[in-house]
Write a protein that holds these residues in place. Structure first.
Motif, mmCIF file in Angstrom:
data_model
loop_
_atom_site.group_PDB
_atom_site.id
_atom_site.type_symbol
_atom_site.label_atom_id
_atom_site.label_comp_id
_atom_site.label_asym_id
_atom_site.label_seq_id
_atom_site.Cartn_x
_atom_site.Cartn_y
_atom_site.Cartn_z
ATOM 1 N N VAL A 8 38.726 45.076 27.281
ATOM 2 C CA VAL A 8 37.834 43.990 27.698
ATOM 3 C C VAL A 8 36.498 44.068 26.968
ATOM 4 N N MET A 37 33.558 35.300 29.562
ATOM 5 C CA MET A 37 34.020 36.146 30.667
ATOM 6 C C MET A 37 34.990 35.401 31.585
ATOM 7 N N ASP A 38 34.797 34.098 31.732
ATOM 8 C CA ASP A 38 35.733 33.315 32.545
ATOM 9 C C ASP A 38 37.116 33.291 31.895
ATOM 10 N N ASP A 39 37.143 33.216 30.566
ATOM 11 C CA ASP A 39 38.433 33.241 29.848
ATOM 12 C C ASP A 39 39.094 34.610 29.981
ATOM 13 N N ILE A 40 38.286 35.662 29.866
ATOM 14 C CA ILE A 40 38.833 37.023 29.943
ATOM 15 C C ILE A 40 39.460 37.283 31.305
ATOM 16 N N LYS A 41 38.859 36.755 32.359
ATOM 17 C CA LYS A 41 39.386 36.972 33.708
ATOM 18 C C LYS A 41 40.800 36.418 33.878
ATOM 19 N N SER A 42 41.131 35.402 33.129
ATOM 20 C CA SER A 42 42.440 34.760 33.291
ATOM 21 C C SER A 42 43.461 35.220 32.252
ATOM 22 N N ARG A 45 47.307 40.491 30.927
ATOM 23 C CA ARG A 45 47.148 41.879 30.494
ATOM 24 C C ARG A 45 48.406 42.441 29.859
ATOM 25 N N ASN A 52 44.971 38.583 22.697
ATOM 26 C CA ASN A 52 43.845 38.217 23.556
ATOM 27 C C ASN A 52 42.548 38.118 22.755
#
Length: 285
Positions: A8, A37-42, A45, A52
């Motif tokens: 991340v 950060m909003d994109d990373i949350k979704s 994994r 990513n």
């Protein structure tokens, strides 16, 4: 290779490096990072870090209105590496094991990775690769397989580094092998594209083709049909760098025929590769 939690902050670091090189002021960088950060949350994994990272970077490119913020940096990296070319060519002429040393030289170029490091020391990387060698070394297996193959595929990585790969390509050609060298289909970070291949003369040494996309690594669902077939069917493949390792190490087709050549620049990759941070490796599954 699936993503780790440590990936991340690497996504964000790559974004910052990209924006800094593009000359984006810090206030605007903060706003873009908060948006990312909003994109990373979704993000999934279970996907590779390379996939990513690419989606984060492509959004950054869009937000800063730049198709290739690394364009000039890549040209300079190529020119810097080309200064080393005649010296290394002469070194290989005097080598007692030219192919093994050509692989070490190719690996040393993997230090030119502006997605992770904003500066690099080619001289130190060359010395380490040539003196210390590979901490994991499947050269014997590779050499035996090479004896049975007329053609070999190399999946390239970064600009600048491509010059060091050219020395390896020329050594393989000297041995009578036909080489296909794969570059990115479009700009992403400082990864080598067809423009870089032409700048350093790789197109004169090998058949150069593109992945058909600008995704980091070679995610099988994103590459062209030709590249997908080459990766699945070629008898011998050299995969350069971390992103290509992330894309291919878990594929069944990699076992015993895709050889990974890279410097370990990440603890997560080290764990998956069974090596230590900072190691230079040449191995297959």
């Amino acid at each position: 290779m699936q993503s780790f939690v440590d990936c991340v902050h690497c996504y964000l670091k790559q974004a910052v490096t990209c924006m800094s090189i593009a000359g984006i002021d810090e206030d605007r960088q903060y706003g873009i990072l908060f948006d990312l950060m909003d994109d990373i949350k979704s993000m999934d994994r279970k996907r590779t870090p390379a996939e990513n990272s690419t989606e984060i970077l492509l959004k950054v490119y869009k937000l800063i209105n730049s198709d290739d913020p690394f364009k000039e940096v890549k040209k300079k990296s190529n020119l810097l590496a080309l200064e080393w070319y005649p010296l290394l060519k002469d070194f290989l002429k005097r080598s007692q094991n030219r192919l093994h040393d050509a692989l070490k030289i190719s690996a040393s170029g993997n230090v030119i990775d502006l997605g992770i490091n904003r500066s690099f020391d080619i001289n130190a990387s060359l010395k380490h690769s040539l003196d210390a060698g590979f901490s994991k070394d499947d050269f014997g297996m590779f050499f035996n397989k090479l004896d049975k193959e007329d053609e070999i595929v190399i999946v390239g990585d970064n600009a600048g580094e491509i010059v060091f790969d050219k020395l390896l390509v020329e050594e393989l050609s000297f041995m009578g092998k036909k080489v296909t060298y794969i570059v990115k289909g479009g700009p992403v970070l400082n990864d080598a594209t067809m423009e870089d291949a032409i700048q350093v003369g790789m197109d004169k040494a090998a058949r150069v083709i593109t992945t058909g996309s600008n995704y980091l690594g070679v995610p099988m669902q994103k590459v062209s049909g030709e590249v997908g077939r080459l990766l699945k069917e070629s008898g011998l493949v050299i995969s350069k760098g971390q992103a290509n390792f992330e894309s291919l190490e878990h594929e069944e087709m990699a076992e015993g025929r895709i050889f990974f050549l890279l410097k370990i620049k990440c603890e997560c990759v080290a764990k998956v590769a069974g090596a230590n941070f900072g190691d230079v490796v040449f191995f297959t599954r």
